[in-house]
Design an enzyme around this catalytic site. Sequence first.
Site, PDB file in Angstrom:
ATOM      1  N   ASP A  42      -9.380 -10.837   6.303  1.00 39.98           N
ATOM      2  CA  ASP A  42      -9.905  -9.497   6.569  1.00 39.98           C
ATOM      3  C   ASP A  42      -9.249  -8.464   5.661  1.00 39.98           C
ATOM      4  O   ASP A  42      -9.936  -7.645   5.030  1.00 39.98           O
ATOM      5  CB  ASP A  42      -9.681  -9.133   8.035  1.00 39.98           C
ATOM      6  CG  ASP A  42     -10.219  -7.764   8.398  1.00 39.98           C
ATOM      7  OD1 ASP A  42      -9.590  -6.755   7.998  1.00 39.98           O
ATOM      8  OD2 ASP A  42     -11.271  -7.691   9.060  1.00 39.98           O
ATOM      9  N   ASP A  48     -15.421  -3.923  11.922  1.00 47.08           N
ATOM     10  CA  ASP A  48     -15.653  -2.500  11.725  1.00 47.08           C
ATOM     11  C   ASP A  48     -17.008  -2.299  11.069  1.00 47.08           C
ATOM     12  O   ASP A  48     -17.965  -2.985  11.388  1.00 47.08           O
ATOM     13  CB  ASP A  48     -14.514  -1.892  10.907  1.00 47.08           C
ATOM     14  CG  ASP A  48     -14.354  -2.535   9.525  1.00 47.08           C
ATOM     15  OD1 ASP A  48     -15.119  -3.455   9.203  1.00 47.08           O
ATOM     16  OD2 ASP A  48     -13.459  -2.106   8.771  1.00 47.08           O
ATOM     17  N   HIS A  99       0.844  -1.200   0.000  1.00 47.11           N
ATOM     18  CA  HIS A  99       0.000   0.000   0.000  1.00 47.11           C
ATOM     19  C   HIS A  99       0.878   1.249   0.000  1.00 47.11           C
ATOM     20  O   HIS A  99       1.816   1.368   0.800  1.00 47.11           O
ATOM     21  CB  HIS A  99      -0.930  -0.006   1.211  1.00 47.11           C
ATOM     22  CG  HIS A  99      -1.976  -1.074   1.148  1.00 47.11           C
ATOM     23  ND1 HIS A  99      -3.024  -1.019   0.262  1.00 47.11           N
ATOM     24  CD2 HIS A  99      -2.136  -2.220   1.838  1.00 47.11           C
ATOM     25  CE1 HIS A  99      -3.793  -2.083   0.422  1.00 47.11           C
ATOM     26  NE2 HIS A  99      -3.264  -2.833   1.365  1.00 47.11           N
ATOM     27  N   PHE A 151     -11.370  -8.046  12.048  1.00 47.33           N
ATOM     28  CA  PHE A 151     -11.511  -6.781  12.763  1.00 47.33           C
ATOM     29  C   PHE A 151     -12.889  -6.200  12.458  1.00 47.33           C
ATOM     30  O   PHE A 151     -13.125  -5.683  11.361  1.00 47.33           O
ATOM     31  CB  PHE A 151     -10.391  -5.822  12.360  1.00 47.33           C
ATOM     32  CG  PHE A 151      -9.080  -6.548  12.201  1.00 47.33           C
ATOM     33  CD1 PHE A 151      -8.493  -7.170  13.283  1.00 47.33           C
ATOM     34  CD2 PHE A 151      -8.477  -6.646  10.960  1.00 47.33           C
ATOM     35  CE1 PHE A 151      -7.304  -7.876  13.132  1.00 47.33           C
ATOM     36  CE2 PHE A 151      -7.294  -7.344  10.801  1.00 47.33           C
ATOM     37  CZ  PHE A 151      -6.704  -7.959  11.894  1.00 47.33           C
ATOM     38  N   ASP A 190      -9.751  -4.678   1.180  1.00 50.20           N
ATOM     39  CA  ASP A 190      -9.239  -4.151  -0.087  1.00 50.20           C
ATOM     40  C   ASP A 190     -10.256  -4.339  -1.211  1.00 50.20           C
ATOM     41  O   ASP A 190     -10.463  -3.445  -2.039  1.00 50.20           O
ATOM     42  CB  ASP A 190      -7.921  -4.829  -0.458  1.00 50.20           C
ATOM     43  CG  ASP A 190      -6.745  -4.342   0.380  1.00 50.20           C
ATOM     44  OD1 ASP A 190      -6.880  -3.288   1.033  1.00 50.20           O
ATOM     45  OD2 ASP A 190      -5.695  -5.019   0.383  1.00 50.20           O
TER      46      ASP A 190
END
Length: 346
Positions: free
Chosen positions: A310, A245, A49, A243, A315
Amino acid sequence: MSRVLEDSHFIASNSKNVQVNTEGCHQVASWIQQQLDTLGPKFANWQDHELHPKSQDSHTLDWIFLIDILNFSFWSDADTRDSGNHPARFGVRYKGNLYTGYWSLCAAINKALDNNIPITTPSFYANETLCPDDLIASIFASDTKEPVPLLDERIRIMRASGKALLKHHRGRFVHLLETCNHSAQKFLELLLQDFPDFRDISLYKGRDCYILKRAQILVAETWACFHGQSYGRFDDIDSITMFADYRVPQILWQLGCLDYSSEFESRLRKSELIAHNDPMEIEMRGCSIWAVELVRQAANRKNLNAIMIDFFLWDMAKEWQATGYSPHQERALSSVPSIRVRSIYY
């Protein structure tokens, strides 16, 4: 089984408004195996990235720590339909590009470092004289019409986290890592003990359920940056879950891993602001963790863990959001917006 995984299984087993679709998880596992075969190393290379650090040293650890204490709530009040990057959405312009969401955070920090502001140094951002509030506000100044969400909370967390590092870990994230003896679970224990803002724990049906989005992603990004070696070595890294979110649960729904009740789906379609610890929010987060665990089990690939899944799904979600692509048109990302919760935990 880790505490987070145990609690997610409890949530999934008792959930009323969000259900884990086992068949959908198996189908996604097959799809991910195909992606692994075609993408190879690109599948989960954190350093690829453009805004992530390329060096592997203790200063990079300080960068990761600051990013992850601030990695929350970048969704936009202006963009309620998830129709891409709304022109008013909080954004930071860096090296000719306008970045939004998580990348706006990375861009702001990198720009400050380029301007010789030692913003990733804990002793600096813990000190209100050296690093006054107006300096932090200027670092997070928006290049669009919408300001950064929860600025006061971000400043408070920077101060508290920097002071906690100074008090308990000689002022550096590297010293916190040195005390965990390459154990991700020991690392999480230390974080929850010394840094209250990482205590992402929700009460559900009389049980304290550990979600720990930011705490676990701090482990994961340290591991990913250092390729599981040196500072990034955690012998129990596979105990870390996904994670939970607002973006990854949305793509899990889109891919058919999650099913929503008509009531919850209606609340999302109306872009209703939902309170943190609303039972539906807890169910969405817990079921997301368990769904990714079922995907991992079904994929049955050596060295494929929940972190990699994840990262890959996140992405993909960003790519599909930008291009409008959907593998299941009836469940396009734009058809059910991501959950709107203002929280320091994700």
